[in-house]
Design an enzyme around this catalytic site. Structure first.
Site, PDB file in Angstrom:
ATOM      1  N   LYS A 195     -20.309  -7.520 -13.082  1.00 17.94           N
ATOM      2  CA  LYS A 195     -20.613  -6.952 -11.990  1.00 17.94           C
ATOM      3  C   LYS A 195     -21.142  -5.203 -11.531  1.00 17.94           C
ATOM      4  O   LYS A 195     -22.215  -6.053 -10.515  1.00 17.94           O
ATOM      5  CB  LYS A 195     -18.848  -5.984 -11.911  1.00 17.94           C
ATOM      6  CG  LYS A 195     -18.576  -5.067 -10.269  1.00 17.94           C
ATOM      7  CD  LYS A 195     -18.742  -6.075  -9.431  1.00 17.94           C
ATOM      8  CE  LYS A 195     -18.448  -5.315  -8.305  1.00 17.94           C
ATOM      9  NZ  LYS A 195     -19.213  -3.713  -7.552  1.00 17.94           N
ATOM     10  N   GLY A 229     -28.245   1.178   0.966  1.00 18.39           N
ATOM     11  CA  GLY A 229     -26.771   2.134   0.945  1.00 18.39           C
ATOM     12  C   GLY A 229     -25.303   2.076   0.302  1.00 18.39           C
ATOM     13  O   GLY A 229     -24.794   0.428  -0.295  1.00 18.39           O
ATOM     14  N   ASP A 267       0.862  -1.284   0.165  1.00 16.56           N
ATOM     15  CA  ASP A 267      -0.368  -0.563  -0.428  1.00 16.56           C
ATOM     16  C   ASP A 267       1.171   1.139   0.214  1.00 16.56           C
ATOM     17  O   ASP A 267       1.960   1.562   0.664  1.00 16.56           O
ATOM     18  CB  ASP A 267      -1.009  -0.133   1.058  1.00 16.56           C
ATOM     19  CG  ASP A 267      -2.065   0.547   1.125  1.00 16.56           C
ATOM     20  OD1 ASP A 267      -3.495   0.154   0.727  1.00 16.56           O
ATOM     21  OD2 ASP A 267      -2.022   2.158   0.803  1.00 16.56           O
ATOM     22  N   CYS A 320     -21.044   0.565  -2.775  1.00 18.96           N
ATOM     23  CA  CYS A 320     -20.850   0.069  -3.862  1.00 18.96           C
ATOM     24  C   CYS A 320     -22.092  -0.157  -4.557  1.00 18.96           C
ATOM     25  O   CYS A 320     -22.542   0.689  -5.789  1.00 18.96           O
ATOM     26  CB  CYS A 320     -20.913  -1.497  -3.451  1.00 18.96           C
ATOM     27  SG  CYS A 320     -19.311  -1.606  -3.581  1.00 18.96           S
ATOM     28  N   THR A 378     -12.042   2.930  -7.240  1.00 19.34           N
ATOM     29  CA  THR A 378     -12.391   3.731  -8.238  1.00 19.34           C
ATOM     30  C   THR A 378     -13.073   4.211  -8.151  1.00 19.34           C
ATOM     31  O   THR A 378     -14.217   4.135  -8.719  1.00 19.34           O
ATOM     32  CB  THR A 378     -12.280   2.298  -9.365  1.00 19.34           C
ATOM     33  OG1 THR A 378     -14.112   1.560  -8.839  1.00 19.34           O
ATOM     34  CG2 THR A 378     -11.402   2.207  -9.253  1.00 19.34           C
ATOM     35  N   THR A 393     -13.993  -2.272  -9.045  1.00 20.69           N
ATOM     36  CA  THR A 393     -14.257  -2.862  -9.390  1.00 20.69           C
ATOM     37  C   THR A 393     -14.842  -1.602 -10.846  1.00 20.69           C
ATOM     38  O   THR A 393     -14.150  -0.286 -10.504  1.00 20.69           O
ATOM     39  CB  THR A 393     -16.190  -1.933  -9.298  1.00 20.69           C
ATOM     40  OG1 THR A 393     -16.586  -2.667  -8.130  1.00 20.69           O
ATOM     41  CG2 THR A 393     -17.139  -1.755  -9.852  1.00 20.69           C
TER      42      THR A 393
HETATM   43  N1  LIG Z   1     -15.955  -1.699  -0.344  1.00 20.51           N
HETATM   44  C1  LIG Z   1     -16.760  -2.526  -0.649  1.00 20.51           C
HETATM   45  O1  LIG Z   1     -17.087  -3.398  -0.356  1.00 20.51           O
HETATM   46  C2  LIG Z   1     -16.304  -3.429  -1.959  1.00 20.51           C
HETATM   47  C3  LIG Z   1     -15.394  -2.633  -3.086  1.00 20.51           C
HETATM   48  N2  LIG Z   1     -14.444  -3.210  -4.064  1.00 20.51           N
HETATM   49  C4  LIG Z   1     -13.548  -2.413  -4.726  1.00 20.51           C
HETATM   50  O2  LIG Z   1     -12.805  -2.017  -4.509  1.00 20.51           O
HETATM   51  C5  LIG Z   1     -11.861  -1.405  -4.851  1.00 20.51           C
HETATM   52  C6  LIG Z   1     -11.683  -1.101  -3.570  1.00 20.51           C
HETATM   53  O3  LIG Z   1     -12.427  -0.315  -2.729  1.00 20.51           O
HETATM   54  P1  LIG Z   1     -11.848  -1.054  -1.206  1.00 20.51           P
HETATM   55  O4  LIG Z   1     -11.125  -1.685  -0.249  1.00 20.51           O
HETATM   56  O5  LIG Z   1     -13.396  -0.601  -0.226  1.00 20.51           O
HETATM   57  O6  LIG Z   1     -11.329   0.476  -1.187  1.00 20.51           O
HETATM   58  P2  LIG Z   1     -10.114   1.101   0.460  1.00 20.51           P
HETATM   59  O7  LIG Z   1     -10.006   2.561   0.315  1.00 20.51           O
HETATM   60  O8  LIG Z   1     -10.626   0.541   1.325  1.00 20.51           O
HETATM   61  O9  LIG Z   1      -8.971   0.706  -0.391  1.00 20.51           O
HETATM   62  C7  LIG Z   1      -7.441   1.298  -0.799  1.00 20.51           C
HETATM   63  C8  LIG Z   1      -6.659   1.101  -0.433  1.00 20.51           C
HETATM   64  O10 LIG Z   1      -5.307   1.300  -1.638  1.00 20.51           O
HETATM   65  C9  LIG Z   1      -4.794   1.727  -1.475  1.00 20.51           C
HETATM   66  N3  LIG Z   1      -4.064   2.580  -2.417  1.00 20.51           N
HETATM   67  C10 LIG Z   1      -4.490   3.452  -3.389  1.00 20.51           C
HETATM   68  N4  LIG Z   1      -3.692   3.775  -4.001  1.00 20.51           N
HETATM   69  C11 LIG Z   1      -2.179   2.998  -4.117  1.00 20.51           C
HETATM   70  C12 LIG Z   1      -1.623   2.940  -5.124  1.00 20.51           C
HETATM   71  N5  LIG Z   1      -1.327   3.631  -6.224  1.00 20.51           N
HETATM   72  N6  LIG Z   1      -0.972   1.752  -5.078  1.00 20.51           N
HETATM   73  C13 LIG Z   1      -0.836   1.298  -3.406  1.00 20.51           C
HETATM   74  N7  LIG Z   1      -2.277   1.111  -3.291  1.00 20.51           N
HETATM   75  C14 LIG Z   1      -3.047   2.170  -2.950  1.00 20.51           C
HETATM   76  C15 LIG Z   1      -5.340   3.417  -0.341  1.00 20.51           C
HETATM   77  O11 LIG Z   1      -3.983   3.173   0.517  1.00 20.51           O
HETATM   78  C16 LIG Z   1      -6.003   2.074   0.231  1.00 20.51           C
HETATM   79  O12 LIG Z   1      -5.270   1.338   1.582  1.00 20.51           O
HETATM   80  C17 LIG Z   1     -12.230  -0.161  -5.469  1.00 20.51           C
HETATM   81  O13 LIG Z   1     -12.709  -0.430  -6.565  1.00 20.51           O
HETATM   82  C18 LIG Z   1     -14.158  -0.695  -4.835  1.00 20.51           C
HETATM   83  O14 LIG Z   1     -14.856  -0.238  -5.893  1.00 20.51           O
HETATM   84  C19 LIG Z   1     -15.875  -4.217  -4.505  1.00 20.51           C
HETATM   85  C20 LIG Z   1     -16.419  -4.965  -4.048  1.00 20.51           C
HETATM   86  C21 LIG Z   1     -16.224  -4.687  -2.945  1.00 20.51           C
HETATM   87  O1  LIG Z   2     -20.208  -3.699  -5.092  1.00 24.15           O
HETATM   88  C1  LIG Z   2     -20.027  -4.348  -3.917  1.00 24.15           C
HETATM   89  O2  LIG Z   2     -18.487  -4.765  -4.053  1.00 24.15           O
HETATM   90  C2  LIG Z   2     -20.711  -4.829  -3.497  1.00 24.15           C
HETATM   91  O3  LIG Z   2     -22.126  -4.768  -3.021  1.00 24.15           O
HETATM   92  C3  LIG Z   2     -22.970  -4.871  -2.329  1.00 24.15           C
HETATM   93  O4  LIG Z   2     -21.981  -5.619  -0.506  1.00 24.15           O
HETATM   94  P1  LIG Z   2     -22.845  -3.770   0.060  1.00 24.15           P
HETATM   95  O5  LIG Z   2     -22.766  -2.913  -0.557  1.00 24.15           O
HETATM   96  O6  LIG Z   2     -21.158  -4.072   0.972  1.00 24.15           O
HETATM   97  O7  LIG Z   2     -23.660  -4.722   1.494  1.00 24.15           O
HETATM   98  P2  LIG Z   2     -25.237  -5.334   1.661  1.00 24.15           P
HETATM   99  O8  LIG Z   2     -25.018  -6.115   2.661  1.00 24.15           O
HETATM  100  O9  LIG Z   2     -25.273  -5.949   0.003  1.00 24.15           O
HETATM  101  O10 LIG Z   2     -26.023  -4.433   1.410  1.00 24.15           O
HETATM  102  C4  LIG Z   2     -25.993  -2.692   0.569  1.00 24.15           C
HETATM  103  C5  LIG Z   2     -26.676  -2.202   0.923  1.00 24.15           C
HETATM  104  O11 LIG Z   2     -28.470  -2.260   0.744  1.00 24.15           O
HETATM  105  C6  LIG Z   2     -28.990  -2.185   1.640  1.00 24.15           C
HETATM  106  N1  LIG Z   2     -30.269  -3.239   2.524  1.00 24.15           N
HETATM  107  C7  LIG Z   2     -29.804  -5.061   1.997  1.00 24.15           C
HETATM  108  C8  LIG Z   2     -30.850  -6.233   1.867  1.00 24.15           C
HETATM  109  C9  LIG Z   2     -32.022  -5.663   1.737  1.00 24.15           C
HETATM  110  O12 LIG Z   2     -32.993  -7.378   1.788  1.00 24.15           O
HETATM  111  N2  LIG Z   2     -32.148  -4.875   2.468  1.00 24.15           N
HETATM  112  C10 LIG Z   2     -31.335  -3.841   1.926  1.00 24.15           C
HETATM  113  O13 LIG Z   2     -32.188  -2.096   1.915  1.00 24.15           O
HETATM  114  C11 LIG Z   2     -27.961  -2.765   3.402  1.00 24.15           C
HETATM  115  O14 LIG Z   2     -28.826  -2.739   4.544  1.00 24.15           O
HETATM  116  C12 LIG Z   2     -26.823  -1.341   2.432  1.00 24.15           C
HETATM  117  O15 LIG Z   2     -27.635  -0.687   3.385  1.00 24.15           O
HETATM  118  C13 LIG Z   2     -22.938  -6.513  -2.540  1.00 24.15           C
HETATM  119  O16 LIG Z   2     -23.462  -6.940  -1.870  1.00 24.15           O
HETATM  120  C14 LIG Z   2     -21.407  -7.842  -2.929  1.00 24.15           C
HETATM  121  O17 LIG Z   2     -22.833  -8.708  -3.960  1.00 24.15           O
HETATM  122  C15 LIG Z   2     -20.938  -6.546  -4.115  1.00 24.15           C
HETATM  123  O18 LIG Z   2     -19.786  -6.970  -4.105  1.00 24.15           O
END
Ligand SMILES: NC(=O)C1=CN([C@@H]2O[C@H](COP(=O)(O)OP(=O)(O)OC[C@H]3O[C@@H](n4cnc5c(N)ncnc54)[C@H](O)[C@@H]3O)[C@@H](O)[C@H]2O)C=CC1
Ligand SMILES: O=C(O)[C@H]1O[C@H](OP(=O)(O)OP(=O)(O)OC[C@H]2O[C@@H](n3ccc(=O)[nH]c3=O)[C@H](O)[C@@H]2O)[C@H](O)[C@@H](O)[C@@H]1O
Length: 511
Positions: free
Chosen positions: A222, A276, A36, A279, A90, A129
């Protein structure tokens, strides 16, 4: 468990998703290097401390520390590993709603430069993503330019894949170990096979379903999944409001029945708050923006977003109806006090990005005194909530105060055990958004607690009736200014459970 002989893995970006990925691969015996640009995160992981909060993350890091390294040095991370997962942010562009590739491209440049200087085959997997067209377009271009190598051709020295995770925050580790399916967009068969093998080993499931395809189909899959699921949630919310306006209707009963149809299914079909988080809202909007940019109709995704934004207003209106009743009960008029239990966008998470609860608090504060509590998300919430929102130190402090309305805004099962002070002398209306509480039992044991069920015609109709009576009364009978007279008329109206509550209080000589 010592490191196995499988591929050595590097994870670029050890944030909310990257750290759990490091820990999960390490727990399956892989040697993992987390990288990181955030030095604090790297230092923490080097010391065996989880850089972010996620259930089970610390436990796995502690147990499999031997398999984990952390660094800020790209040369080390890439040259010492065979496969690199890129999980950097992203962020959405606020004008276009498209996801920015800037962070991903920075990593591709750095990774490519190391590959160029090492004479070895390397695999690069984009987990972040990204917008459809990115992996096979700008990402491939930058990686090829920086590495000086071709991707995806015969005897290619780099394999490239797009393989997003389907995980929900608060259960990331569980979801990684138990995927419904694994999505792989691949430049060529070699990297697809390697990933299929790796993810099979990472999963706790005996049989993992794989969907392998080209980049653009995987990228579309996705955001299409999230767009579909947000539509489903919004459908349930729409139905819920409809049921609130039909006597004897109950959205939960209808949703369970609808979900029994195998074409539909019960998951994410529950009327509650808005959806909310980091994602769902943005993926849905990106889908609509992509469609519009191609002159395609995206009405469904747009309507979902609009209806989702409307949910807060719907809840505020329910609170206003209750407030009318609370005002009748008051000798000294004062602002109705509303409490919110849960501020994160979902339970077991400290994340408040696009949190429906924080959004609701900011709307409620215009008309009510608002206090909130969340075990994990309070400091994050304080940064985005209106300054007028105050915070309680515990559930007890919130619930045992002189609240009029309590909204349970996250589906945390711990709220089921809330203790309601049985000596309470002031009526508390609980809007149990996720239907966690046992209404009959709680109301039986606590004379001054009333649970309002969202999506339930009789529950909300009771509020409508009482609210309407009170409003009419205020307009027509100016002489009935004191609460005593108002209460009598309401009871004569016999309006739902609130009417009967007031009737009971009269019998007990309280009015
Ligand atoms: N948080 C989630 O629930 C989910 C996130 N994603 C996707 O995954 C990606 C990352 O999300 P999060 O883990 O939540 O983000 P985050 O912000 O928690 O973590 C990202 C990390 O990348 C690091 N970083 C930034 N630029 C860098 C570089 N050039 N080299 C090395 N490290 C670097 C940052 O310092 C940070 O620690 C996004 O595209 C998001 O849309 C996908 C599925 C679920
Ligand atoms: O795009 C992503 O990367 C991720 O986004 C969501 O994951 P997340 O947003 O972390 O969590 P969820 O548990 O899915 O909840 C999302 C929102 O939907 C709401 N929700 C969930 C379930 C439901 O029945 N109704 C509802 O309003 C939750 O309260 C919350 O605000 C998807 O569930 C993952 O499959 C996906 O990988």
């Amino acid at each position: 468990m010592m490191a196995n002989n499988g591929p050595r893995i590097s994870v670029i970006g050890i944030g909310k998703l990257g750290s759990p990925m490091v820990a999960v691969f390490a727990s399956k015996g892989y040697h993992v290097i987390g990288l990181d640009i955030n030095k604090d995160f790297v230092e923490l992981l080097q010391k065996g401390i989880a850089p972010v909060y996620e259930p089970r993350l610390q436990e796995l890091i502690t147990q499999y520390k031997k398999n984990i390294e952390a660094t800020t040095d790209y040369y080390k991370a890439i040259s010492l590993t065979d496969i690199t997962m890129v999980i950097v942010p992203t962020p959405s562009d606020s004008d276009t709603e498209f996801f920015s590739n800037d962070y991903v491209l920075n990593t591709m440049k750095a990774i490519g430069q190391v590959i160029k200087s090492c004479n070895k085959y390397h695999q690069v997997v984009v987990t972040s993503t990204v917008m459809p067209g990115s992996t096979g377009g700008i990402i491939r271009d930058v990686l090829e330019a920086s590495s000086g190598r071709k991707i995806g051709c015969l005897d290619s020295e780099i394999g490239l894949a797009y393989s997003p995770e389907f995980i929900a925050l608060g259960q990331v580790i569980h979801d990684m170990l138990n995927p419904d399916f694994v999505l792989i967009g691949e430049s060529d068969k070699r990297i697809g096979d390697a990933l299929q093998h790796l993810y099979s080993k990472r999963s706790d499931k005996q049989l993992v379903l794989f969907r392998r395809m080209n980049f653009v189909n995987a990228e579309l899959t996705k955001i299409a999944i999230n767009t579909y699921v947000t539509t489903k949630i919004t459908y349930a919310n729409m139905l819920s409001e409809l049921c609130e306006n039909i006597p004897d209707a109950d959205a939960d009963t209808v949703n369970v029945a609808i979900g029994s149809d195998s074409r539909i299914g019960n998951k994410y079909l529950k009327g509650a708050l808005a959806y909310g988080g980091p994602c769902f809202p943005r993926d849905n909007r990106a889908f609509a923006a992509l469609a519009k940019s191609l002159s395609c109709n995206a009405l469904l995704a747009e309507a979902t977003d609009q209806l989702n934004n409307y949910q807060a207003e719907r809840l505020v209106n329910i609170c206003k109806k209750i407030a009318v009743i609370c005002t009748v009960d008051k000798i000294q008029p004062s602002k109705t006090k509303v409490g919110l239990l849960g501020l994160s966008y979902e339970p077991s998470s400290p994340v408040t990005e696009c949190s429906p609860a924080c959004n609701l608090a900011n709307k409620l504060v215009l008309d009510f005194d608002v206090t909130a509590f969340d075990p994990l998300a309070m400091s994050a919430a304080a940064r985005i909530c209106d300054k007028r929102v105050t915070f309680a130190n515990s559930v007890d402090e919130l619930v045992c105060g002189d609240l009029d309305i309590l909204l349970i805004t996250t589906a945390a099962s711990c709220w089921k055990n809330i203790y309601f002070n049985q000596t309470r002398k002031k009526l508390l209306y609980i809007i149990d958004c996720w239907k966690l509480l046992n209404k009959e039992e709680i109301e039986q044991n606590n004379r001054y607690v009333r649970i309002v069920l969202l999506g339930n015609g009789n529950s909300i109709k009771g509020l409508n009736d009482v609210g309407a009576s009170v409003r009419k009364l205020t307009v027509r009978n100016n002489e009935f200014q004191n609460g005593h007279a108002q209460r009598r008329v309401l009871v004569a109206g016999g309006a739902g459970f609130i009417g009967s509550h007031l009737a009971r209080r009269r019998k007990q000589g309280q009015s």
